[in-house]
Design an enzyme around this catalytic site. Structure first.
Site, short mmCIF file in Angstrom:
data_model
loop_
_atom_site.label_atom_id
_atom_site.label_comp_id
_atom_site.label_asym_id
_atom_site.label_seq_id
_atom_site.Cartn_x
_atom_site.Cartn_y
_atom_site.Cartn_z
N ARG A 165 0.85 -1.20 0.00
CA ARG A 165 0.00 0.00 0.00
C ARG A 165 0.89 1.25 0.00
O ARG A 165 1.49 1.58 1.01
CB ARG A 165 -0.95 0.02 1.20
N ASP A 449 -4.43 2.98 13.70
CA ASP A 449 -3.58 3.61 12.70
C ASP A 449 -4.03 5.05 12.50
O ASP A 449 -4.81 5.57 13.31
CB ASP A 449 -3.53 2.81 11.40
#
Length: 534
Positions: A165, A449
């Protein structure tokens, strides 16, 4: 180092960095930057224009100009690629060396190797992460800690497939300049990995695969598709070798799912329900619309809320209609080594969540911790059996309208003082860790996150500007939030004891106030945070 061929690397060159920052790899970065940076800037401007229209009273709907794409029954994406045909369990995490070994050994089918939300974009994290991925493919990532604990990779056939990612379009990489201009962080992450690891993956019978974050339109997917084609041509790799899964984690993208698949169809491997950033996007997009678009506190919004059901069911139907994978959302629980009651409650919720996803037709789902891999795998095994996926499961029963996706007022839950305090405490703890270089942080038995901090500070900003009265307390004002920040910081300090990092938390408080209490809303807290880092 000085500029060569218009390319300047301003970050320090530590041990082995030259193995990643080779002239040819940097030339690919520069080539992609020069070809596509103007379009990136145009698309970022388009985001700002659409936001201004929504803030002024506009809304979102399915695009009339792409109706033919949605109604054409004949097109499909590419067939699933080797190594990502079966995706029943995917584990996510940053690309540090320990996580690299643990994720690949976890028993998950896929490891989302994250340079974005689970990572802090310190220069060292970005380059050493690239080294770790390359070393993993060369089976040279084994290591021993100073305490003597050894980490070694299992046999190749047992390892998770790496899917990288890169950073979103809004983020720059300030340590690499081309013709005096910063390069998009996503281009840096993509190009360096593709240059060094594409053929390594192909040699293992797999390929260079990616997760694409935070897109807001099919035109942003078209940009990625064109980048893929140019990069493949540059390295002499056949077009269509790259495969990409797009995270549908913004509310504008939810209205363009089919168009996003269509733009990437030669390179597409599906869509993912990025639930936490999706909630952040709803808050961010409709932040100026008062009580009309006011979600309950963060922990009260479940995946059974009507607007979240509409979003996930539309995603499954869209993907399977076009032959693509539909990947479910994150199970972020971190098992406790001390509290079995916490574990029992949390595991029951994880099972319920994954059972609903597998029953809805998802082909796999995300977990944040290796201990959750067996739970997720067991649930999807029960549905999939020997089949690698359930793309064959169509959802003709699903019909989702624009109003279904925007049914914010139908979301059950309250806004309480406890919810406000949780937003403050989690936001401060996450930011302190992020500023210290750690983007995946265990807080209150959850792996958090950047989406966590974004939701936390965005809700507080919206509550202040909407004049929200707490269900069990006062109206949310800057003065009250400042009081809560002081009290929650004291509680964090007391719990941490001698390990409390006063300087780091001072930075975190300053940043949190900057993005939660300012008159103007900051689109991403990671932008000012990144500028404060070396």
């Amino acid at each position: 180092m000085g500029a060569t061929n218009g390319i300047e690397v301003t970050g320090p060159r530590h041990d082995r960095y030259s193995e990643i920052l080779t002239p040819d790899a940097l030339e690919l970065v520069a080539q992609l930057h020069r070809a596509f940076e103007p379009r990136r800037q145009e698309l970022l401007s388009a985001r700002r224009r659409r936001q201004a229209e929504i803030s002024a009273g506009g809304s979102l709907d399915f695009l009339p100009e792409t109706k033919d794409i949605r109604e054409d029954p004949n097109w499909r994406v590419a067939d699933p690629a080797p190594g990502i045909t079966d995706r029943r369990v995917e584990i996510t995490g940053p690309t540090d060396r320990k996580m690299t070994v643990n994720a690949m050994n976890s028993g998950a089918k896929v490891w989302l190797a994250d340079f974005e939300d689970a990572n802090t974009p310190l220069w060292e994290n970005m380059i050493e992460g690239q080294l770790n991925l390359r070393d993993a493919l060369d089976r040279q990532v084994d290591f021993t800690t100073p305490e003597g604990k050894s980490y070694q990779l299992r046999p190749d056939e047992d390892l998770a497939t790496i899917v990288v990612r890169p950073r979103g379009w809004h983020l720059d990489e300030k340590h690499i300049l081309v013709d005096g201009q910063r390069v998009a962080g996503g281009i840096v992450d993509f190009a360096l990995y593709f240059f060094h690891c594409a053929r390594r993956q192909l040699d293992k019978g797999k390929g260079p695969y990616f997760y694409l974050p935070k897109m807001e339109s099919h035109l942003e997917a078209r940009l990625w598709n064109d980048i893929f084609n140019q990069a493949q041509d540059a390295l002499g790799i056949p077009r269509g070798t790259i495969r990409a899964t797009c995270l549908i984690e913004t509310i504008p993208a939810a209205f363009e799912m089919e168009e996003i698949l269509y733009e990437l169809r030669e390179h597409s491997s599906g869509l993912n329900a990025g639930r936490w950033d999706y909630l952040f996007s709803i808050i961010k997009t409709f932040r100026d619309r008062g009580s009309e678009y006011l979600l309950p506190e963060r922990n009260a919004v479940t995946m059974t809320a009507p607007l979240m059901r509409a979003y996930t069911e539309l995603l499954v139907k869209t993907c399977h209609k076009r032959g693509a994978h539909a990947i479910g959302g994150m199970a972020a629980f971190i098992p406790s080594r001390r509290d079995e009651e916490v574990n029992r409650t949390a595991f029951a919720k994880v099972r319920e969540d994954k059972t609903r996803e597998s029953g809805d037709g998802f082909d796999g789902s995300w977990v944040a911790h290796p201990d959750l891999v067996p739970v997720c795998r067991e649930i999807f095994d029960a549905v999939l059996g020997e089949s690698p996926n359930q793309i064959h499961k169509q959802r003709p029963d699903v019909s989702v309208s624009a109003s279904d996706l925007l049914a914010v007022q139908d979301t059950p839950g309250e806004i309480t003082e406890s919810g406000l305090r949780n937003n403050v405490s989690v936001g401060l703890q996450y930011l302190a860790a992020w500023l210290g270089g750690n983007g995946a942080v265990g807080i209150f038995n959850m792996m958090e996150d950047a989406a966590t901090a974004e939701i936390s500070r965005s809700q507080i900003w919206q509550w202040i500007h909407s004049g929200v009265a707490l269900a069990d307390g006062p109206t949310v004002t800057p003065e009250f939030v400042n009081q809560v920040i002081t009290e929650e910081l004291d509680a964090i300090r007391s719990a941490a004891g001698s390990s409390f990092d006063a300087a780091r938390f001072d930075q975190a408080v300053t940043l949190f106030k900057q993005v939660a209490l300012a008159d103007e809303y900051a689109d991403f807290l990671t932008l000012p945070a990144y500028e404060s880092m070396p």
